[in-house]
Design an enzyme around this catalytic site. Sequence first.
Site, PDB file in Angstrom:
ATOM      1  N   HIS A  18       0.818  -1.220   0.000  1.00  0.00           N
ATOM      2  CA  HIS A  18       0.000   0.000   0.000  1.00  0.00           C
ATOM      3  C   HIS A  18       0.852   1.270   0.000  1.00  0.00           C
ATOM      4  CE1 HIS A  18      -3.639  -2.503   1.561  1.00  0.00           C
ATOM      5  NE2 HIS A  18      -3.460  -2.604   0.271  1.00  0.00           N
ATOM      6  N   HIS A  41      -7.596  -7.992  -8.205  1.00  0.00           N
ATOM      7  CA  HIS A  41      -7.957  -8.809  -7.035  1.00  0.00           C
ATOM      8  C   HIS A  41      -8.178  -7.827  -5.884  1.00  0.00           C
ATOM      9  CE1 HIS A  41      -5.880 -11.606  -9.686  1.00  0.00           C
ATOM     10  NE2 HIS A  41      -6.359 -12.633  -8.987  1.00  0.00           N
ATOM     11  N   SER A  99      -6.728  -1.798  -1.052  1.00  0.00           N
ATOM     12  CA  SER A  99      -6.249  -1.115  -2.262  1.00  0.00           C
ATOM     13  C   SER A  99      -7.336  -0.286  -2.961  1.00  0.00           C
ATOM     14  CB  SER A  99      -5.601  -2.118  -3.224  1.00  0.00           C
ATOM     15  OG  SER A  99      -6.440  -3.226  -3.461  1.00  0.00           O
ATOM     16  N   GLU A 117     -13.456  -8.576  -8.113  1.00  0.00           N
ATOM     17  CA  GLU A 117     -13.411  -9.446  -6.930  1.00  0.00           C
ATOM     18  C   GLU A 117     -14.293 -10.650  -7.227  1.00  0.00           C
ATOM     19  OE1 GLU A 117     -11.734  -9.800  -3.951  1.00  0.00           O
ATOM     20  OE2 GLU A 117     -13.034 -11.559  -3.838  1.00  0.00           O
ATOM     21  N   ASP A 168      -2.927  -8.522  -7.455  1.00  0.00           N
ATOM     22  CA  ASP A 168      -2.643  -8.874  -6.055  1.00  0.00           C
ATOM     23  C   ASP A 168      -3.345 -10.191  -5.715  1.00  0.00           C
ATOM     24  OD1 ASP A 168      -2.016  -8.787  -3.368  1.00  0.00           O
ATOM     25  OD2 ASP A 168      -3.538  -7.282  -2.873  1.00  0.00           O
TER      26      ASP A 168
HETATM   27  N1  SAM Z   1      -5.828  -6.000  -3.211  1.00  0.00           N
HETATM   28  C1  SAM Z   1      -6.454  -6.053  -1.884  1.00  0.00           C
HETATM   29  C2  SAM Z   1      -5.824  -4.985  -1.002  1.00  0.00           C
HETATM   30  O1  SAM Z   1      -4.639  -4.654  -1.183  1.00  0.00           O
HETATM   31  O2  SAM Z   1      -6.526  -4.487  -0.134  1.00  0.00           O
HETATM   32  C3  SAM Z   1      -6.329  -7.412  -1.236  1.00  0.00           C
HETATM   33  C4  SAM Z   1      -6.788  -8.547  -2.068  1.00  0.00           C
HETATM   34  S1  SAM Z   1      -6.649 -10.141  -1.365  1.00  0.00           S
HETATM   35  C5  SAM Z   1      -4.931 -10.414  -1.281  1.00  0.00           C
HETATM   36  C6  SAM Z   1      -7.029 -11.136  -2.751  1.00  0.00           C
HETATM   37  C7  SAM Z   1      -8.511 -11.105  -3.170  1.00  0.00           C
HETATM   38  O3  SAM Z   1      -8.637 -11.699  -4.444  1.00  0.00           O
HETATM   39  C8  SAM Z   1      -9.442 -11.879  -2.254  1.00  0.00           C
HETATM   40  O4  SAM Z   1     -10.461 -11.024  -1.801  1.00  0.00           O
HETATM   41  C9  SAM Z   1     -10.020 -12.986  -3.135  1.00  0.00           C
HETATM   42  O5  SAM Z   1     -11.373 -13.273  -2.861  1.00  0.00           O
HETATM   43  C10 SAM Z   1      -9.867 -12.391  -4.499  1.00  0.00           C
HETATM   44  N2  SAM Z   1      -9.732 -13.326  -5.619  1.00  0.00           N
HETATM   45  C11 SAM Z   1      -9.214 -14.574  -5.610  1.00  0.00           C
HETATM   46  N3  SAM Z   1      -9.134 -15.052  -6.877  1.00  0.00           N
HETATM   47  C12 SAM Z   1      -9.608 -14.068  -7.693  1.00  0.00           C
HETATM   48  C13 SAM Z   1      -9.738 -13.931  -9.102  1.00  0.00           C
HETATM   49  N4  SAM Z   1      -9.376 -14.924  -9.928  1.00  0.00           N
HETATM   50  N5  SAM Z   1     -10.225 -12.779  -9.585  1.00  0.00           N
HETATM   51  C14 SAM Z   1     -10.599 -11.772  -8.771  1.00  0.00           C
HETATM   52  N6  SAM Z   1     -10.491 -11.837  -7.415  1.00  0.00           N
HETATM   53  C15 SAM Z   1      -9.996 -12.966  -6.898  1.00  0.00           C
END
Ligand code: SAM
Length: 285
Positions: A18, A41, A99, A117, A168
């Site tokens: 971040h 993500h 994010s 998401e 991410d």
């Molecule tokens: N980027 C966020 C942040 O920095 O606050 C954190 C994201 S967290 C590490 C990863 C997220 O990706 C989870 O909420 C999960 O449900 C989602 N996710 C998993 N596989 C995914 C995909 N193929 N496409 C989109 N989201 C996905």
Amino acid sequence: MNYRHAFHAGNHADVLKHVALLAVCDALVAKPSPCFALDTHAGRGLYRLGSASAQRTGEADDGIGRLLVERPRTPAITRYLAAVEACRAIHGHDAYPGSPWLLAYALRDSDRIACCELQPVEAAALRANFAGDGRVVVHERDGYAAIRALLPPKHGAIRYGRGLVLVDPPYEAQLDEFDAALAALKEALARWPQATCALWYPIKQRRVLQPFLRKAARLPAKSALVAELLVRPDDSPLRMNGSGLLLLNAPWQLDSTLQPALRGLQGALGETGASTRLEWLRSPA
Ligand code: SAM
């Protein structure tokens, strides 16, 4: 090696990601033309560190909790802590910005943000968190596939020249996720060559990541920079000992912004044997 890792909002890895994300956004908005950001993500955008699950792991105490106490005096960290405090002023004392929240905080009225998401519950929370913000569009879909659908970005007559793709992933596919993420970055660059792309990755043992970094250096970007924070030596394959960001087409002088920030994060969050690395895999021409 098992590369699965659990996401903990506000831990050392989240903080590194971040701080760098805000630094990239600030560089993008330094020029007047509008920007587009794709968060593949996204998560729910806003977390509660007082929730039972966050309290159980205590990971945020060793991340954002310590950073708020130590407050290393470097511009990128000061900027990030101001964002966390702005988030708490609006959403309460245990709020923690994800994010999407940071993108919405740092970007302007003229900019647009697409957040993907896959998990329905997380996507619903994300949608609710940004219901009043017309700049943010939430897509409940696979973020990798969204690269093909949403890039190059356009909005009515606007074609966005500049912007960011943040990847991410949760690394549920373990080491295979690195290849999936690199393929996604290659696709993003083919569709939107000027984009700054940021890929977050967990570090258990650095040597395992050498093939990934070699492939990353060959991606068709003008430059490739890695910024890593190891909060302890990477001698245990069982823990997430640190994390890194691969930054393609990094904004000008981002390395000068990140160098002191990495040192500040190491001093505040590192245990004995902590280290940082900031290295161009490919220097800008
Ligand atoms: N980027 C966020 C942040 O920095 O606050 C954190 C994201 S967290 C590490 C990863 C997220 O990706 C989870 O909420 C999960 O449900 C989602 N996710 C998993 N596989 C995914 C995909 N193929 N496409 C989109 N989201 C996905």
